[in-house]
Design an enzyme around this catalytic site. Sequence first.
Site, PDB file in Angstrom:
ATOM      1  N   TYR A 124       2.880   7.877  -3.318  1.00 49.85           N
ATOM      2  CA  TYR A 124       1.888   7.444  -2.306  1.00 49.85           C
ATOM      3  C   TYR A 124       2.507   6.557  -1.231  1.00 49.85           C
ATOM      4  O   TYR A 124       3.581   6.038  -1.397  1.00 49.85           O
ATOM      5  CB  TYR A 124       0.616   6.874  -2.934  1.00 49.85           C
ATOM      6  N   GLU A 125       1.819   6.469  -0.110  1.00 49.28           N
ATOM      7  CA  GLU A 125       2.365   5.827   1.103  1.00 49.28           C
ATOM      8  C   GLU A 125       3.671   6.490   1.560  1.00 49.28           C
ATOM      9  O   GLU A 125       4.524   5.834   2.153  1.00 49.28           O
ATOM     10  CB  GLU A 125       2.573   4.320   0.895  1.00 49.28           C
ATOM     11  N   GLY A 126       3.769   7.776   1.316  1.00 50.80           N
ATOM     12  CA  GLY A 126       4.957   8.525   1.757  1.00 50.80           C
ATOM     13  C   GLY A 126       5.938   8.697   0.617  1.00 50.80           C
ATOM     14  O   GLY A 126       6.485   7.722   0.105  1.00 50.80           O
TER      15      GLY A 126
END
Lengths: 596, 596
Positions: free
Chosen positions: B438-440
């Site tokens: 998550y968040e890339g």
Amino acid sequence: MSSYTAPLKDMQFVLNELAGLGKVAALPGYEEATTDVVEAILDESAKFTGGVLDPLNYSGDQEGAKWADKSVTMPKGFKEAYRQFVDNGWNALSGNPEHGGQGLPKVVSAAVQEMWKSANISFSLCPLLTLGAIEALELAGNDAQKAMYLPNMISGNWTGTMNITEPQAGSDLAAIRSRAVPQGDGTYRIFGQKIFITYGDHDMAENTIHLVLARTPDAPEGVKGISLFVVPKFMVNADGSLGERNDVYCVSIEHKLGIHASPTCVMVHGDNGGAIGTLVGQENQGLKYMFVMMNAARFAVGLEGLAIAERAYQHAVAYARDRVQGRAIEGSASGVAIIKHPDIRRMLMLMRANVEAMRALAYSVAAAHDAAARHPDAAERAQNQAYVDLMIPVVKGWSTETGNEMSYLGVQVHGGMGFIEETGAAQYMRDARITTIYEGTTGIQANDLMGRKIAREGGATIKAVLGTMQQTRSELAQQAGAEFAAIAAALGRGIEALQQATDYIVANYGSDVRAVAAGAVPFLRLMGVVSGGWMMARAALAAQGRIAGGDADPFYPAKIATAHFYADHVMAAAAGLAQEVVQGGASALKLDEAMF
Amino acid sequence: MSSYTAPLKDMQFVLNELAGLGKVAALPGYEEATTDVVEAILDESAKFTGGVLDPLNYSGDQEGAKWADKSVTMPKGFKEAYRQFVDNGWNALSGNPEHGGQGLPKVVSAAVQEMWKSANISFSLCPLLTLGAIEALELAGNDAQKAMYLPNMISGNWTGTMNITEPQAGSDLAAIRSRAVPQGDGTYRIFGQKIFITYGDHDMAENTIHLVLARTPDAPEGVKGISLFVVPKFMVNADGSLGERNDVYCVSIEHKLGIHASPTCVMVHGDNGGAIGTLVGQENQGLKYMFVMMNAARFAVGLEGLAIAERAYQHAVAYARDRVQGRAIEGSASGVAIIKHPDIRRMLMLMRANVEAMRALAYSVAAAHDAAARHPDAAERAQNQAYVDLMIPVVKGWSTETGNEMSYLGVQVHGGMGFIEETGAAQYMRDARITTIYEGTTGIQANDLMGRKIAREGGATIKAVLGTMQQTRSELAQQAGAEFAAIAAALGRGIEALQQATDYIVANYGSDVRAVAAGAVPFLRLMGVVSGGWMMARAALAAQGRIAGGDADPFYPAKIATAHFYADHVMAAAAGLAQEVVQGGASALKLDEAMF
């Protein structure tokens, strides 16, 4: 959810081109294992595992084995699948023909068992334990025990277990406390609690035969006082029918990270007067028998690492082809399938290359096992046995660590969906996590490799293997093209790193065992990485031979490309691992224990 | 189950000796962040996280967040803990004093937030999202929005979310389809489904403020047509009281591998006429705002990697001290605690060394963030911002990958018990698994690092950092002793590897971006390994300075020993990673897509 498709083409390639199935089939007693017969067996196995076992893998995980009233109920469908498994003769594949087995060589059963484990590792643990128990009885059982148990165990009608671990005795079997009291009639009464007993109870078969480690009343302390007993769940009457329920019960099952469908039991022997058992082999020789069995079990767990990585790879490839997300990094297209992204491609290649390397190493060890067992020439038997002994901890330790890394990558390929249980990728990662632990942790494999298999014999066997690797490197050097140059260079660096680390171990094990042992696991990884690279180099050479012979199958250039990737990306770690071994002992042990 | 003890001593050391807390406290507006005040804050935070959050971690995992009737109920104890969290002012620590925040620098809140994440990552995700939403409103909200939302969000009375992802729009925000229809009164009606919404609904606060990405009717295609809206769960009346329920609902939550107590929601906007929202900032500028916030969120997720590794380390150390198993390999004693076994020691050292390196790097980036925000000199601000921009993907990508590896090792230290959920070690591994996604994902961080942060500027910032690393190496060379020699040599090799890989990227990114991008993740790992080694080298120098000054605290020799271990065991991977980057592009992309 993707479906499991057995990688028949690579299996056949490894069997025929790398493991030498032809030579195995020339050994006495294995004449039936011709290429055609093996192909037919693998085809059938592919159908059974893909059609019956794989569809139960996720549902089995979600439902899990259930315990109530001292009994375990398997998840939906497992009982029926097991019946089919037995009826189709899969359990008997490698069994002794004297007791109804098909007597196929280990190199063939390795391929078949890889399929079981890829399709449904929880299911596969039941026959794994049965086969271990069969091996114990074959090895040390008397004629009466063999006659009583083996036919039904080889068919799979009855399953087997290993009752080894106790709360205070995990890796350290010297600490076993279970007691066996002789009754004067040739039987013993067993008392004690055993934990982590895989398939200690279940409802897929009518009887379960426990092999149990325990101490007789006057046994010496430690590992020299452990005996092996056979303790059936139901007593077996003289006519082979089942008798009374024995005093061994599953009192609970564990709540685990993975392999939820495989019941991990706490077994209590003797809460109601004693579980009745008979001695297997000689008193106080239990550990010796266990060690023989353990090699088979360790090999089988190594196959699990390979098998889960293969399954995770297939699952990731299916998603990467299907999932459309983002634009191509070179800017030429938007809305591309993620398999086009270079990092996704790298991850899939890493999974693929490691899987192929692990398979080649494992099958080569299985073939050596067959030669060690059946070769007419004693020197050949000894040489093959030495190779097997050296490589068992590598197949176990390296393949399971790699299986974990690859199933971790499988989740990564799925992005956010990988973290959602319904996607299925996370299960492979959870299931894989036990494989570096049971049948001896990676640390224990690494100590075995470094101590018993290398230092004890001054590195004789590994030096011979290094010599064979050098021959492969010479063959690579004769090939044209950048790919072979890269593979040859990487193998050269790998051999050098392994040689350096081996020399260090042989020179220092006696004088500073703690410092050397601090590098045991990096050494095991090094050994796996380089052995795998050697196998991939051999595979590239074999593929090139087929291409040179005019074979246009794209399988062969793909094999060379995969070997090239392995050389660039996996072998790159070799020098650093050797450095850890050679240089890292002192700093690993420096910190005072109180400072942690 | 072990208890979480905040590693105050190492935190203080890193803050004062490596991150330059003194310099941060000299920046305008941060004058209150004196050593004494910060020490008092960390002490209180240690009590709260160890006493309140940590005890809910395992129970929260086992119970999980529950969904029914479009609402989420948190596990037992979470609501009360959150009330205490708000009442104690923890949520307001870094908030703008204009809206009731305490305005402490990021380097201090980083240490405090590390504790939240170590003690209970599921809980910590709620304030993480609230802080992100606050940042969005601070950045782009108008005065009315700020006045309406910020005071209650900064206090933590209301929580925040980011409604970004849609089923077809994960990493690729260009694919967002949610619609925002202007109502002519300054408000919009939002329609669309959002997935993976962390704390999209819960019962710990009276209101939840959603920041939502959507398209206005005439917006351009792709990322240039995305706008940001604020959509409260309950409308807020002019007097600040809560009004009607808005048309945004949680319709289900995900069944995940980990972070079970953190509800991951499917949110539906507008099934009953449209969710009412207001535009944040300018139309079609949503992505720009998201990117600013994303840097903060990525840093925070990097801290999660560090924090879980710290917690897994503490848990493993406690077990290794306690568990008696086996005899010492040198044969001198039987029944020893497993911490005496060299391989266990190596694993614990690996966890410890990586944790300390990750902490030092993360806090140094936080301090640079503070200087970038507040330094009176524009050149200093720019230089610090460039360092932050370069290092954010490293802190995010490397620390989360390492956090996964370390929590995996934490399970391994526990042996068979590690696989049993009640032991707790497996939860850290499960929880950590989302952090690289998550968040890339790590791949996205690595592309950002390679493309935007290095290739785009011809490597200017990284070359400056490499120069600073060289200075550290020169300082190391002036120290006596084998430890410093080993650390200096390893740092030298690390710098060389990083230099080589950087040169390759700068030279080839323009001409062959796909081949370069195939090495993006190995490059990110290389950057993390070497940056961490640089931090550990700085730590060893600082520790040596204290020792030379007469300080007899065993913390300092332990720090040097840990830096030495890092040099031997972690830095050893650097050259191989560089090789993957420089050499591995072609082989990663060679295989035809159809052959997978």
